[in-house]
Design a protein around this motif. Structure first.
Motif, PDB file in Angstrom:
ATOM      1  N   MET A  50       0.805  -1.208   0.000  1.00 26.05           N
ATOM      2  CA  MET A  50       0.000   0.000   0.000  1.00 26.05           C
ATOM      3  C   MET A  50       0.847   1.270   0.000  1.00 26.05           C
ATOM      4  O   MET A  50       1.785   1.412   0.787  1.00 26.05           O
ATOM      5  CB  MET A  50      -0.916  -0.013   1.224  1.00 26.05           C
ATOM      6  N   ASP A  51       0.501   2.174  -0.907  1.00 22.10           N
ATOM      7  CA  ASP A  51       1.149   3.476  -0.939  1.00 22.10           C
ATOM      8  C   ASP A  51       0.598   4.349   0.182  1.00 22.10           C
ATOM      9  O   ASP A  51      -0.547   4.186   0.611  1.00 22.10           O
ATOM     10  CB  ASP A  51       0.892   4.138  -2.301  1.00 22.10           C
ATOM     11  N   TRP A  52       1.426   5.252   0.688  1.00 15.70           N
ATOM     12  CA  TRP A  52       0.989   6.146   1.756  1.00 15.70           C
ATOM     13  C   TRP A  52       0.100   7.250   1.209  1.00 15.70           C
ATOM     14  O   TRP A  52      -1.012   7.468   1.679  1.00 15.70           O
ATOM     15  CB  TRP A  52       2.233   6.747   2.435  1.00 15.70           C
ATOM     16  N   MET A  53       0.595   7.977   0.189  1.00 16.25           N
ATOM     17  CA  MET A  53      -0.108   9.149  -0.335  1.00 16.25           C
ATOM     18  C   MET A  53      -1.077   8.734  -1.434  1.00 16.25           C
ATOM     19  O   MET A  53      -0.679   8.418  -2.551  1.00 16.25           O
ATOM     20  CB  MET A  53       0.905  10.156  -0.877  1.00 16.25           C
ATOM     21  N   GLN A  61      -4.477   5.928   7.136  1.00 16.37           N
ATOM     22  CA  GLN A  61      -5.887   5.770   7.519  1.00 16.37           C
ATOM     23  C   GLN A  61      -6.401   4.372   7.158  1.00 16.37           C
ATOM     24  O   GLN A  61      -7.089   3.727   7.954  1.00 16.37           O
ATOM     25  CB  GLN A  61      -6.739   6.831   6.793  1.00 16.37           C
ATOM     26  N   THR A  62      -6.035   3.916   5.972  1.00 15.69           N
ATOM     27  CA  THR A  62      -6.481   2.605   5.508  1.00 15.69           C
ATOM     28  C   THR A  62      -5.907   1.491   6.366  1.00 15.69           C
ATOM     29  O   THR A  62      -6.605   0.543   6.735  1.00 15.69           O
ATOM     30  CB  THR A  62      -6.074   2.395   4.044  1.00 15.69           C
ATOM     31  N   CYS A  63      -4.629   1.625   6.693  1.00 14.10           N
ATOM     32  CA  CYS A  63      -3.962   0.614   7.515  1.00 14.10           C
ATOM     33  C   CYS A  63      -4.637   0.505   8.883  1.00 14.10           C
ATOM     34  O   CYS A  63      -4.899  -0.607   9.363  1.00 14.10           O
ATOM     35  CB  CYS A  63      -2.490   0.990   7.667  1.00 14.10           C
ATOM     36  N   ARG A  64      -4.926   1.627   9.484  1.00 10.58           N
ATOM     37  CA  ARG A  64      -5.592   1.626  10.791  1.00 10.58           C
ATOM     38  C   ARG A  64      -6.968   0.982  10.702  1.00 10.58           C
ATOM     39  O   ARG A  64      -7.381   0.222  11.593  1.00 10.58           O
ATOM     40  CB  ARG A  64      -5.690   3.051  11.316  1.00 10.58           C
ATOM     41  N   GLU A  65      -7.687   1.260   9.626  1.00  4.78           N
ATOM     42  CA  GLU A  65      -9.027   0.695   9.480  1.00  4.78           C
ATOM     43  C   GLU A  65      -8.968  -0.821   9.266  1.00  4.78           C
ATOM     44  O   GLU A  65      -9.794  -1.569   9.798  1.00  4.78           O
ATOM     45  CB  GLU A  65      -9.766   1.356   8.318  1.00  4.78           C
ATOM     46  N   THR A  73      -4.351  -9.974   7.311  1.00  9.33           N
ATOM     47  CA  THR A  73      -3.418  -9.826   6.201  1.00  9.33           C
ATOM     48  C   THR A  73      -2.175  -9.087   6.668  1.00  9.33           C
ATOM     49  O   THR A  73      -2.219  -8.326   7.640  1.00  9.33           O
ATOM     50  CB  THR A  73      -4.070  -9.047   5.035  1.00  9.33           C
ATOM     51  N   LYS A  74      -1.065  -9.330   6.001  1.00 13.33           N
ATOM     52  CA  LYS A  74       0.144  -8.559   6.233  1.00 13.33           C
ATOM     53  C   LYS A  74       0.058  -7.265   5.422  1.00 13.33           C
ATOM     54  O   LYS A  74      -0.578  -7.238   4.361  1.00 13.33           O
ATOM     55  CB  LYS A  74       1.386  -9.347   5.816  1.00 13.33           C
ATOM     56  N   ILE A  75       0.714  -6.202   5.896  1.00  6.57           N
ATOM     57  CA  ILE A  75       0.688  -4.917   5.200  1.00  6.57           C
ATOM     58  C   ILE A  75       2.114  -4.392   5.047  1.00  6.57           C
ATOM     59  O   ILE A  75       2.851  -4.283   6.024  1.00  6.57           O
ATOM     60  CB  ILE A  75      -0.162  -3.878   5.944  1.00  6.57           C
ATOM     61  N   LEU A  76       2.468  -4.080   3.807  1.00 11.46           N
ATOM     62  CA  LEU A  76       3.753  -3.457   3.500  1.00 11.46           C
ATOM     63  C   LEU A  76       3.474  -2.059   2.967  1.00 11.46           C
ATOM     64  O   LEU A  76       2.824  -1.906   1.935  1.00 11.46           O
ATOM     65  CB  LEU A  76       4.520  -4.285   2.463  1.00 11.46           C
ATOM     66  N   GLU A  87       8.475   7.168   9.220  1.00 18.04           N
ATOM     67  CA  GLU A  87       8.645   5.715   9.300  1.00 18.04           C
ATOM     68  C   GLU A  87       8.009   5.175  10.573  1.00 18.04           C
ATOM     69  O   GLU A  87       7.358   4.120  10.558  1.00 18.04           O
ATOM     70  CB  GLU A  87      10.128   5.351   9.261  1.00 18.04           C
ATOM     71  N   ILE A  88       8.166   5.908  11.668  1.00 23.67           N
ATOM     72  CA  ILE A  88       7.553   5.493  12.934  1.00 23.67           C
ATOM     73  C   ILE A  88       6.027   5.488  12.804  1.00 23.67           C
ATOM     74  O   ILE A  88       5.353   4.558  13.243  1.00 23.67           O
ATOM     75  CB  ILE A  88       7.992   6.423  14.081  1.00 23.67           C
ATOM     76  N   THR A  89       5.497   6.530  12.151  1.00 22.66           N
ATOM     77  CA  THR A  89       4.050   6.599  11.935  1.00 22.66           C
ATOM     78  C   THR A  89       3.565   5.417  11.102  1.00 22.66           C
ATOM     79  O   THR A  89       2.550   4.788  11.412  1.00 22.66           O
ATOM     80  CB  THR A  89       3.673   7.909  11.222  1.00 22.66           C
ATOM     81  N   GLY A  90       4.319   5.121  10.047  1.00 24.57           N
ATOM     82  CA  GLY A  90       3.930   4.014   9.181  1.00 24.57           C
ATOM     83  C   GLY A  90       3.893   2.686   9.904  1.00 24.57           C
ATOM     84  O   GLY A  90       2.989   1.874   9.706  1.00 24.57           O
ATOM     85  N   LEU A  91       4.871   2.471  10.786  1.00 18.62           N
ATOM     86  CA  LEU A  91       4.955   1.188  11.484  1.00 18.62           C
ATOM     87  C   LEU A  91       4.004   1.087  12.664  1.00 18.62           C
ATOM     88  O   LEU A  91       3.579  -0.005  13.033  1.00 18.62           O
ATOM     89  CB  LEU A  91       6.395   0.935  11.941  1.00 18.62           C
ATOM     90  N   THR A  92       3.672   2.217  13.260  1.00 21.33           N
ATOM     91  CA  THR A  92       2.779   2.194  14.421  1.00 21.33           C
ATOM     92  C   THR A  92       1.299   2.253  14.034  1.00 21.33           C
ATOM     93  O   THR A  92       0.441   2.054  14.886  1.00 21.33           O
ATOM     94  CB  THR A  92       3.100   3.341  15.392  1.00 21.33           C
ATOM     95  N   CYS A  93       1.009   2.518  12.771  1.00 24.24           N
ATOM     96  CA  CYS A  93      -0.394   2.543  12.346  1.00 24.24           C
ATOM     97  C   CYS A  93      -0.910   1.141  12.054  1.00 24.24           C
ATOM     98  O   CYS A  93      -2.094   0.965  11.785  1.00 24.24           O
ATOM     99  CB  CYS A  93      -0.576   3.444  11.120  1.00 24.24           C
ATOM    100  N   GLY A  94       0.000   0.158  12.093  1.00 25.19           N
ATOM    101  CA  GLY A  94      -0.428  -1.213  11.875  1.00 25.19           C
ATOM    102  C   GLY A  94       0.285  -1.918  10.742  1.00 25.19           C
ATOM    103  O   GLY A  94       0.058  -3.112  10.516  1.00 25.19           O
ATOM    104  N   ALA A  95       1.157  -1.221  10.026  1.00 24.45           N
ATOM    105  CA  ALA A  95       1.905  -1.861   8.939  1.00 24.45           C
ATOM    106  C   ALA A  95       2.929  -2.834   9.512  1.00 24.45           C
ATOM    107  O   ALA A  95       3.494  -2.607  10.578  1.00 24.45           O
ATOM    108  CB  ALA A  95       2.596  -0.806   8.084  1.00 24.45           C
ATOM    109  N   ASP A  96       3.169  -3.913   8.803  1.00 26.73           N
ATOM    110  CA  ASP A  96       4.155  -4.903   9.230  1.00 26.73           C
ATOM    111  C   ASP A  96       5.556  -4.557   8.754  1.00 26.73           C
ATOM    112  O   ASP A  96       6.543  -4.984   9.345  1.00 26.73           O
ATOM    113  CB  ASP A  96       3.774  -6.291   8.685  1.00 26.73           C
ATOM    114  N   ASP A  97       5.645  -3.789   7.683  1.00 31.98           N
ATOM    115  CA  ASP A  97       6.940  -3.344   7.172  1.00 31.98           C
ATOM    116  C   ASP A  97       6.745  -2.051   6.403  1.00 31.98           C
ATOM    117  O   ASP A  97       5.615  -1.689   6.041  1.00 31.98           O
ATOM    118  CB  ASP A  97       7.564  -4.421   6.276  1.00 31.98           C
ATOM    119  N   TYR A  98       7.856  -1.375   6.122  1.00 30.78           N
ATOM    120  CA  TYR A  98       7.830  -0.032   5.568  1.00 30.78           C
ATOM    121  C   TYR A  98       9.010   0.076   4.608  1.00 30.78           C
ATOM    122  O   TYR A  98      10.133  -0.264   4.961  1.00 30.78           O
ATOM    123  CB  TYR A  98       7.969   0.955   6.732  1.00 30.78           C
TER     124      TYR A  98
END
Length: 215
Positions: A50-53, A61-65, A73-76, A87-98
């Protein structure tokens, strides 16, 4: 293995789909976060890339939902953002990798395999077999095999460049107690060839069968 690409950039979608299908993944594509949620509500995938922007609903938002909905599912997360805080935001919103853009496609593929425990994926030419999901693909498209055909293909892929005799195949696939005709092996291989291609499993006259890159 089933992968969902969530990306609004058309060129990036094409590149990701091309490489992932080449590696044997079954790929679906949506263009924004809301479409991803709608898709995942009705379809199961092993990984979301998943792209961020993105418009409508961004990656965070999508990852959190997805996590709130407990979708398994896993999320990259992919992003052009480069700050440590991002990067911290990306990983703490529920993503498994960044992974930051631009990225090396081989690094992306390694991350995907580690996330989905697909390091033991068996492959030859355009054929991919995932022992964890029991999925077999050719050119990224799923192939439906019987249990016997699947076990036979798996045995060949696990023993490349080795001649496997009919007796060995009969004992391994059908069991040492099998009392049927040994020509059952030939019949099953003919059916398997119709599904995966005539040239994958080669005949060694008087010896048996094998898969090899050398003709």
């Amino acid at each position: 293995m089933r992968v969902l690409i969530v990306e609004d950039d058309l060129d990036m979608r094409k590149i990701l789909k091309l490489y992932l299908q080449k590696e044997g993944f079954i790929v679906s594509i949506v263009s924004n976060g809301q479409e991803a949620i709608d898709f995942l509500s009705e379809n199961q995938v092993h990984l979301v890339i998943m792209d961020w922007m993105m418009p409508v609903k961004n990656g965070v938002q999508t990852c959190r939902e997805i996590r709130l909905l407990r979708i398994p599912t896993k999320i990259l997360m992919l992003t052009a953002k480069g700050d440590n805080e991002d990067e911290i935001t990306g990983l703490t919103c529920g993503a498994d990798d960044y992974l930051r853009k631009p990225f090396n496609i081989q690094i992306l593929l390694l991350r995907i395999r580690k996330l989905c425990h697909a390091e033991n994926l068996l492959s030859f030419q355009d054929i991919r077999l995932n022992p964890d999901t029991m999925e077999v693909t050719k050119h990224g498209e799923r192939i439906i095999l019987t249990k016997t055909e699947y076990e036979l293909l798996k045995f060949f892929l696990s023993n490349p460049n080795q001649v496997l005799s009919r007796e060995l195949l009969l004992d391994h696939i059908w069991g040492i107690d099998y009392e049927g005709d040994i020509r059952t092996v030939d019949t099953t291989i003919r059916r398997l060839r119709l599904k995966i291609g005539d040239t994958i499993i080669q005949t060694r006259v008087g010896l048996g069968y094998m898969i090899t890159s050398n003709n």
